[in-house]
Design an enzyme around this catalytic site. Structure first.
Site, PDB file in Angstrom:
ATOM      1  N   GLU A 177       0.827  -1.227   0.000  1.00 27.12           N
ATOM      2  CA  GLU A 177       0.000   0.000   0.000  1.00 27.12           C
ATOM      3  C   GLU A 177       0.851   1.264   0.000  1.00 27.12           C
ATOM      4  OE1 GLU A 177      -3.083  -0.092   3.022  1.00 27.12           O
ATOM      5  OE2 GLU A 177      -4.161  -1.638   1.914  1.00 27.12           O
ATOM      6  N   GLU A 297      -5.393  -8.151  -0.655  1.00 27.21           N
ATOM      7  CA  GLU A 297      -6.192  -7.906   0.556  1.00 27.21           C
ATOM      8  C   GLU A 297      -7.623  -7.668   0.096  1.00 27.21           C
ATOM      9  OE1 GLU A 297      -4.790  -5.031   3.458  1.00 27.21           O
ATOM     10  OE2 GLU A 297      -2.707  -5.481   2.965  1.00 27.21           O
TER      11      GLU A 297
HETATM   12  O1  AHR Z   1      -5.548  -5.728   6.728  1.00 23.39           O
HETATM   13  C1  AHR Z   1      -5.455  -4.622   7.580  1.00 23.39           C
HETATM   14  C2  AHR Z   1      -4.644  -3.488   6.971  1.00 23.39           C
HETATM   15  O2  AHR Z   1      -5.354  -2.969   5.878  1.00 23.39           O
HETATM   16  C3  AHR Z   1      -3.308  -3.846   6.367  1.00 23.39           C
HETATM   17  O3  AHR Z   1      -2.282  -3.805   7.314  1.00 23.39           O
HETATM   18  C4  AHR Z   1      -3.088  -2.771   5.361  1.00 23.39           C
HETATM   19  O4  AHR Z   1      -2.300  -3.195   4.284  1.00 23.39           O
HETATM   20  C5  AHR Z   1      -4.491  -2.355   4.952  1.00 23.39           C
HETATM   21  O5  AHR Z   1      -4.664  -0.992   5.009  1.00 23.39           O
END
Ligand code: AHR
Length: 492
Positions: A177, A297
């Protein structure tokens, strides 16, 4: 609302295979965050802990869930992580502050604990480099420590740490990210693209068979979306294989439950946009290869108000980012899974964020039991029956209007054929809160099994006291989808 009056027609073309599902679509994610690692997968002293301290009740549930791939060690955590802190004798490992989650990290679990455990629960590891506070030298060192057979300082160090064989990690993320302003070491697309290119070039020179994931947009809500992806790919196209994207859907800014139930449509949009951006850069480069998408994610997550009581003192493994999933959210989760399967031609990797306690299908009590949330089941069904070939599947049925997403179909579905048995599995959701949807299945097919997960109360959830409230149950042979339900129909 268009009240359903007729059957929902399912147009299936079992002989028309659209694409083959990469098993890595059923990945998940273990971050050093909250209680995912400590008191989640790892809790020495727990009655079920093995000699290494890993909870076997949790390991058993993970095997039942069936993920194929685990991303580690973050997440936001990775952007200040020193991999060296997590190897070597545990008694000599430093306690560090983790500024991302504002906690302290004892490094009791690190790469050498995670990888053997990961493989023991049936998964391949997917490791991430710190590109927040570190760069090329540390990335090369981490790769050498993990993957080089021996005869060099770092590979011999791994051997001295009790791991004579290389870990042989095939899949690596170039940071996490990096477009998010909250990220430690956040960068512009130009800054990140340049650095990612140099790291990717060096790694591919060391081992051209590695698969590299460059960090794409982590939210369609950021102003840099999707320009970030174009710029980053223009820098890295030659050296990377996948671009990551993240999505956390929730009811923030959605007026009511029917609109919330349609929020998964945002995932389809994001996939189409980023796939188009990849293809644009491919054309620009006169390239030959497709860049694939790694949705590394994804989940339902109410992320607003992350620190409701303000910052805690720098404690270790507090209950952070824990969420109880409702019946309605289980259906939304199912819609995300359907979307991933539908786009499995481009999405080759996906990681349910996360695995245990932190926005997770599996929950634990410290020293106590572990239980499954409702979202456990759609994922388990996908991982078990979603392997094979996605076939052409069209749903004709009633819709309802929403301001945010236009006309939304009550029923969404995807079909996957097992290439060996030729058995078809249809995954379907019914978004109607009140109406069953009778599915008209093509006459050439026979429904041999129908499992459904449904609850009269959209807010129902599993709790330690009532861990089986949301549970898939046999639904008979009529092919009718109950109101607000997740369904698996097995057809021959
Ligand atoms: O999954 C929780 C968080 O969400 C992770 O650490 C991050 O990559 C995202 O913002």
């Amino acid at each position: 609302m268009n009240t359903p009056s007729s059957q929902v027609r399912l147009h299936l073309e079992p002989d028309q295979s659209l694409h083959t599902v990469d098993p890595r679509l059923f990945g998940s994610f273990v971050e050093h965050l909250g209680r995912c690692v400590y008191t989640g997968i790892f809790e020495p002293g727990h009655p079920t802990a093995d000699a290494a301290g890993f909870r076997q009740d949790v390991a058993e549930l993970i095997r039942e869930l069936g993920p194929t791939l685990l991303r580690y060690p973050g997440g936001n955590f990775v952007s200040t992580y020193n991999w060296e802190d997590g190897v070597g004798p545990v008694s000599e490992r430093p306690v560090r502050l983790d500024p991302a989650w504002r906690v302290s990290e004892p490094n009791t679990v690190g790469t050498n604990e995670f990888i053997p455990w990961c493989r023991a629960v049936g998964c391949e590891p997917m490791l991430a480099f710190n590109m927040g506070t570190r760069g090329l030298a540390e990335a090369l060192a981490y790769w050498e420590y993990c993957n080089h057979p021996g005869g060099t300082r770092l590979s011999d160090l791994r051997k001295a740490h009790g791991h004579p064989e290389p870990h042989n990690v095939r899949l690596w993320c170039l940071g996490n990210e990096m477009d998010g302003p909250w990220q430690m070491g956040h960068k512009t697309a130009e800054e990140y693209g340049r650095q990612a290119c140099e790291i990717a070039r060096a790694l591919k020179q060391c081992d051209p068979t590695l698969e590299l994931v460059v960090a794409g947009s982590c939210s369609a809500g950021l102003p840099t979306y999707p320009e970030w992806d174009r710029i980053v790919l223009e820098h890295t196209y030659e050296f990377v294989d996948h671009i990551s994207l993240h999505i956390y859907v929730n009811d923030h800014e959605l007026p009511d439950l029917p609109a919330y139930l349609a929020v998964g449509l945002r995932m389809d949009d994001m996939i189409r946009t980023i796939a188009a951006t990849c293809d644009y850069v491919k054309a620009l480069k006169r390239g030959k290869k497709d860049i694939h998408l790694a949705f590394d994610e994804w989940n339902v997550w109410h992320w607003k108000n992350l620190h409701p009581e303000g910052f805690l003192p720098w404690c270790h493994a507090p209950s952070q980012v824990e969420q109880t999933y409702t019946a309605a959210e289980t259906i939304i989760f199912g819609s995300l899974l359907i979307s991933l399967l539908r786009h499995a031609d481009r999405v080759r990797i996906a990681n349910l964020a996360q695995l245990v306690n932190v926005i997770a299908p599996i929950m634990t009590a410290r020293g106590g039991p572990a239980w499954k949330q409702g979202i456990f089941y759609p994922f388990q069904h996908g991982a078990k029956w979603g392997r094979g070939e996605v076939i052409s599947c069209r749903v004709d049925g009633p819709t309802y209007p929403t301001k945010e997403f236009g006309e939304v179909p009550f029923v969404d579905a995807v079909a996957v054929r097992d290439p060996e048995t030729k058995c078809l599995t249809v995954f379907a959701i019914n978004r109607s809160l009140t109406e069953s949807m009778p599915l008209a299945i093509p006459a050439s097919l026979r429904l041999c099994e129908h499992l459904t997960l449904t609850d009269g109360d959209p807010l129902a959830s599993n709790t330690p006291e009532n861990p089986n409230r949301l549970l898939p149950r046999p639904a008979g042979k009529t092919g009718s989808l109950p109101p607000l339900s997740w369904n698996v129909l097995r057809l021959e």
